[in-house]
Design a protein around this motif. Structure first.
Motif, PDB file in Angstrom:
ATOM      1  N   ALA A   2       5.810  -0.663   8.710  1.00 14.94           N
ATOM      2  CA  ALA A   2       4.994  -0.533   7.498  1.00 14.94           C
ATOM      3  C   ALA A   2       5.591  -1.373   6.368  1.00 14.94           C
ATOM      4  O   ALA A   2       4.853  -2.035   5.639  1.00 14.94           O
ATOM      5  N   TRP A   3       6.903  -1.338   6.242  1.00 13.31           N
ATOM      6  CA  TRP A   3       7.549  -2.117   5.177  1.00 13.31           C
ATOM      7  C   TRP A   3       7.314  -3.612   5.396  1.00 13.31           C
ATOM      8  O   TRP A   3       7.013  -4.341   4.456  1.00 13.31           O
ATOM      9  N   TYR A   4       7.441  -4.072   6.623  1.00 14.44           N
ATOM     10  CA  TYR A   4       7.201  -5.479   6.937  1.00 14.44           C
ATOM     11  C   TYR A   4       5.776  -5.873   6.544  1.00 14.44           C
ATOM     12  O   TYR A   4       5.577  -6.894   5.877  1.00 14.44           O
ATOM     13  N   SER A  12      -5.990  -7.748   2.635  1.00 14.63           N
ATOM     14  CA  SER A  12      -7.027  -8.107   3.614  1.00 14.63           C
ATOM     15  C   SER A  12      -6.426  -8.403   4.986  1.00 14.63           C
ATOM     16  O   SER A  12      -7.033  -8.083   6.009  1.00 14.63           O
ATOM     17  N   GLU A  13      -5.246  -9.004   5.031  1.00 17.51           N
ATOM     18  CA  GLU A  13      -4.570  -9.244   6.318  1.00 17.51           C
ATOM     19  C   GLU A  13      -4.182  -7.934   6.982  1.00 17.51           C
ATOM     20  O   GLU A  13      -4.317  -7.784   8.203  1.00 17.51           O
ATOM     21  N   ILE A  14      -3.706  -6.988   6.184  1.00 18.01           N
ATOM     22  CA  ILE A  14      -3.339  -5.679   6.733  1.00 18.01           C
ATOM     23  C   ILE A  14      -4.570  -4.979   7.282  1.00 18.01           C
ATOM     24  O   ILE A  14      -4.543  -4.420   8.397  1.00 18.01           O
ATOM     25  N   ARG A  30      -1.838   3.626   8.638  1.00 15.68           N
ATOM     26  CA  ARG A  30      -2.491   3.696   7.330  1.00 15.68           C
ATOM     27  C   ARG A  30      -1.806   4.747   6.456  1.00 15.68           C
ATOM     28  O   ARG A  30      -1.549   4.516   5.273  1.00 15.68           O
ATOM     29  N   ALA A  31      -1.483   5.893   7.039  1.00 20.47           N
ATOM     30  CA  ALA A  31      -0.787   6.943   6.289  1.00 20.47           C
ATOM     31  C   ALA A  31       0.590   6.464   5.840  1.00 20.47           C
ATOM     32  O   ALA A  31       1.000   6.704   4.700  1.00 20.47           O
TER      33      ALA A  31
END
Length: 51
Positions: A2-4, A12-14, A30-31
């Motif tokens: 998640a940090w990366y 938008s990429e995520i 997502r959480a």
């Protein structure tokens, strides 16, 4: 992970990457991303208050 994603990808990429994942992993990540975003926001607010 998640940090990366949080530090190296745009929103938008995520979202595009999340759409490629299975539903259980997508919900979990997502959480984690939302939790991380909240923690970063709190840290930034603390720095502004102290600084």
């Amino acid at each position: 992970m998640a940090w990366y994603l949080f530090r190296t990808k745009t929103r938008s990429e995520i979202l595009a990457w999340l759409d490629q994942q299975n539903s259980r992993f997508k919900a979990d990540m997502r959480a984690r991303l939302n939790t991380l975003r909240g923690e970063v926001r709190q840290m930034r607010e603390q720095v502004q208050e102290e600084g």
